[in-house]
Design an enzyme around this catalytic site. Structure first.
Site, mmCIF file in Angstrom:
data_model
loop_
_atom_site.group_PDB
_atom_site.id
_atom_site.type_symbol
_atom_site.label_atom_id
_atom_site.label_comp_id
_atom_site.label_asym_id
_atom_site.label_seq_id
_atom_site.Cartn_x
_atom_site.Cartn_y
_atom_site.Cartn_z
ATOM 1 N N GLY A 205 0.785 -1.223 0.000
ATOM 2 C CA GLY A 205 0.000 0.000 0.000
ATOM 3 C C GLY A 205 0.820 1.277 0.000
ATOM 4 N N GLU A 206 2.035 1.205 0.433
ATOM 5 C CA GLU A 206 2.868 2.400 0.560
ATOM 6 C C GLU A 206 3.565 2.696 -0.767
ATOM 7 O OE1 GLU A 206 6.851 3.452 3.044
ATOM 8 O OE2 GLU A 206 5.373 2.177 4.016
ATOM 9 N N ALA A 207 3.454 3.932 -1.230
ATOM 10 C CA ALA A 207 4.024 4.318 -2.529
ATOM 11 C C ALA A 207 5.524 4.038 -2.599
ATOM 12 C CB ALA A 207 3.740 5.791 -2.812
ATOM 13 N N LYS B 183 7.185 1.627 -1.179
ATOM 14 C CA LYS B 183 7.408 0.197 -1.395
ATOM 15 C C LYS B 183 7.091 -0.181 -2.834
ATOM 16 C CE LYS B 183 6.559 -1.330 3.329
ATOM 17 N NZ LYS B 183 5.648 -2.093 4.196
ATOM 18 N N ILE B 184 6.024 0.386 -3.369
ATOM 19 C CA ILE B 184 5.681 0.128 -4.776
ATOM 20 C C ILE B 184 6.815 0.625 -5.657
ATOM 21 C CG2 ILE B 184 4.092 0.692 -6.658
ATOM 22 C CD1 ILE B 184 1.878 0.925 -4.510
#
Length: 168
Positions: A7-9, A11-12
């Site tokens: 969910g965290e940008a 991490k993406i």
């Protein structure tokens, strides 16, 4: 079957960066001159999927084909992908979304919230979350583009700082 993105940008961003690096290592004759170009297009496809198929985004606010093409200008070391290539990606994603676990969860939550009578509050919260994600993503892409531009400028400067001899 879908897959779940963190969910965290940030991490993406890291996940897509590693994907792009590996893709370029394993496909040296691909259309991508570097991993940054592959990263930007891959990230853009994820954002397009979310934008076109998330039930919390009003149809009139969804990304257009022209917007998708505009967002991917200059990512090939300052050059553009062929327009037809980007149009095919847009059309395929619009017709057949990548199934993201987040979108499926949002659909289920929206249905549950609508049944409970609080769909408007839920939609407002989702729109705020979407704006926040898009802002973080835009900043991340901007930083990447600046790095790409900085690398090109550094390479040009290195070429200019030679001993002054003309290169044939």
């Amino acid at each position: 079957a879908g897959f779940r993105l963190p969910g965290e940008a940030q991490k993406i961003d890291r996940m897509m960066e590693k994907f792009a690096e590996q893709y370029c290592k394993q496909n040296v004759n691909s259309a991508f001159p570097n991993a940054d170009s592959a990263f930007i297009l891959a990230y853009s496809v994820i954002m397009l999927t979310t934008d076109l198929h998330n039930p919390n985004i009003a149809p009139e606010r969804r990304m257009t084909k022209e917007g998708f093409i505009r967002n991917n200008r200059g990512v090939l070391d300052g050059k553009d992908f062929p327009r037809e290539f980007l149009e095919r990606i847009y059309d395929k994603i619009k017709a057949n979304p990548i199934s993201l676990k987040e979108i499926e969860d949002a659909k289920a939550k929206l249905s549950a919230k609508a049944a409970a009578g609080s769909a408007k509050a839920w939609e407002a919260a989702q729109q705020k979350e979407r704006r926040d994600i898009l802002q973080r993503t835009a900043l991340s892409l901007q930083r990447r583009r600046m790095r790409m531009g900085g690398a090109a400028a550094a390479a040009a400067a290195a070429g200019d700082s030679s001993d002054g001899a003309a290169v044939a």
